[in-house]
Design a protein around this motif. Sequence first.
Motif, short mmCIF file in Angstrom:
data_model
loop_
_atom_site.label_atom_id
_atom_site.label_comp_id
_atom_site.label_asym_id
_atom_site.label_seq_id
_atom_site.Cartn_x
_atom_site.Cartn_y
_atom_site.Cartn_z
N ALA A 26 0.85 -1.37 -0.08
CA ALA A 26 -0.08 0.06 -0.18
C ALA A 26 1.13 1.29 0.10
O ALA A 26 1.94 1.30 0.44
N VAL A 27 0.48 2.50 -0.30
CA VAL A 27 1.15 3.58 -0.39
C VAL A 27 0.09 4.83 0.53
O VAL A 27 -1.17 4.79 0.35
N ALA A 83 -4.46 1.09 -1.87
CA ALA A 83 -4.10 -0.31 -2.04
C ALA A 83 -4.78 -1.04 -3.06
O ALA A 83 -6.08 -1.05 -3.11
N GLY A 84 -3.89 -1.57 -4.15
CA GLY A 84 -4.95 -2.39 -5.21
C GLY A 84 -5.81 -1.62 -5.86
O GLY A 84 -6.90 -2.11 -6.34
N GLY A 85 -5.65 -0.17 -6.42
CA GLY A 85 -6.22 0.71 -6.89
C GLY A 85 -7.68 1.06 -6.03
O GLY A 85 -8.43 1.80 -6.84
N ARG A 86 -7.58 0.95 -4.99
CA ARG A 86 -8.72 1.52 -4.10
C ARG A 86 -8.21 2.24 -2.84
O ARG A 86 -7.23 2.32 -2.54
#
Length: 275
Positions: free
Chosen positions: A156-157, A219-222
């Motif tokens: 995650a970012v 994270a994961g485009g969400r």
Amino acid sequence: MLLFVYGLLRKREEKHELLKGAPCVCEQAAINGVLYKTDKGQPAASLAETAFVYGELYETDHQMIRKLDAHYADFDRKEVAVTTDVGNKTAFAYVLKPEQCASFSRIKSGDWKEYRFMKREDDSPVYYFAYGSCMDNARFKQAGVDHFFAEPVGGAVVEGYSTRFTLRRPDGSRADLVEDGGRTEGVLYKLPFEAATYLYKREGVDNHTYRPAFIEVCAGGRVYRGCLTFLVLDKAEEIAPPGHYQEEIERGADLYLSPAFSEKLKRYMNSLPKM
């Protein structure tokens, strides 16, 4: 004109709309004061040198302040010194006199969001962002709590923060998340609420080592909002972490983080001065 907010004006709270259009200067800010839950169920702070109240800092204008003055007519708007990760600032805050709070319940953590988190009554999952040794599961297994961490969302970012090493210990430093405008990576876990008890103990919350905080994580485009993480309270000049602690971070980084960030983090840890 800077405004420090600590209760219902904060992000994702019911009166945040009153700050619509006001840029958030920093999410992790604090003033000297005591936080209370009022008889109306909302928070109020009084100024005091003995404790801290945590909140957010916004850039406002005179028109917005006039509207807030009317909305918080029972409060005093006072100039306060605000501590942030990038230095001290002067702002206004809406507070009550200590004698006005005599019948209210004190919120010991000084953080309305943390109070609401611990008082939650639903069984919805907790999203927890780990950026240090909790990216690795070795100590989860030793403590017999690895089942809590069996559903990692993955790498995650977090924007606006950097991984630093500001918690000094006799053998070296421990990791911290510093709001300095940077960008960091870590691991986002989906946890049952009961896992918070383990994390609070591990992070030394009762001993005032780390404090819980709530941040936005991608994270994961969400986008996941209001994710639990832990920040060092007494930040010191950075030094290198001890070898065993760095190994935990590197194992987690190799498993979850992007190769570029993982390598950057390793280089940073190796560049820090030793004890």
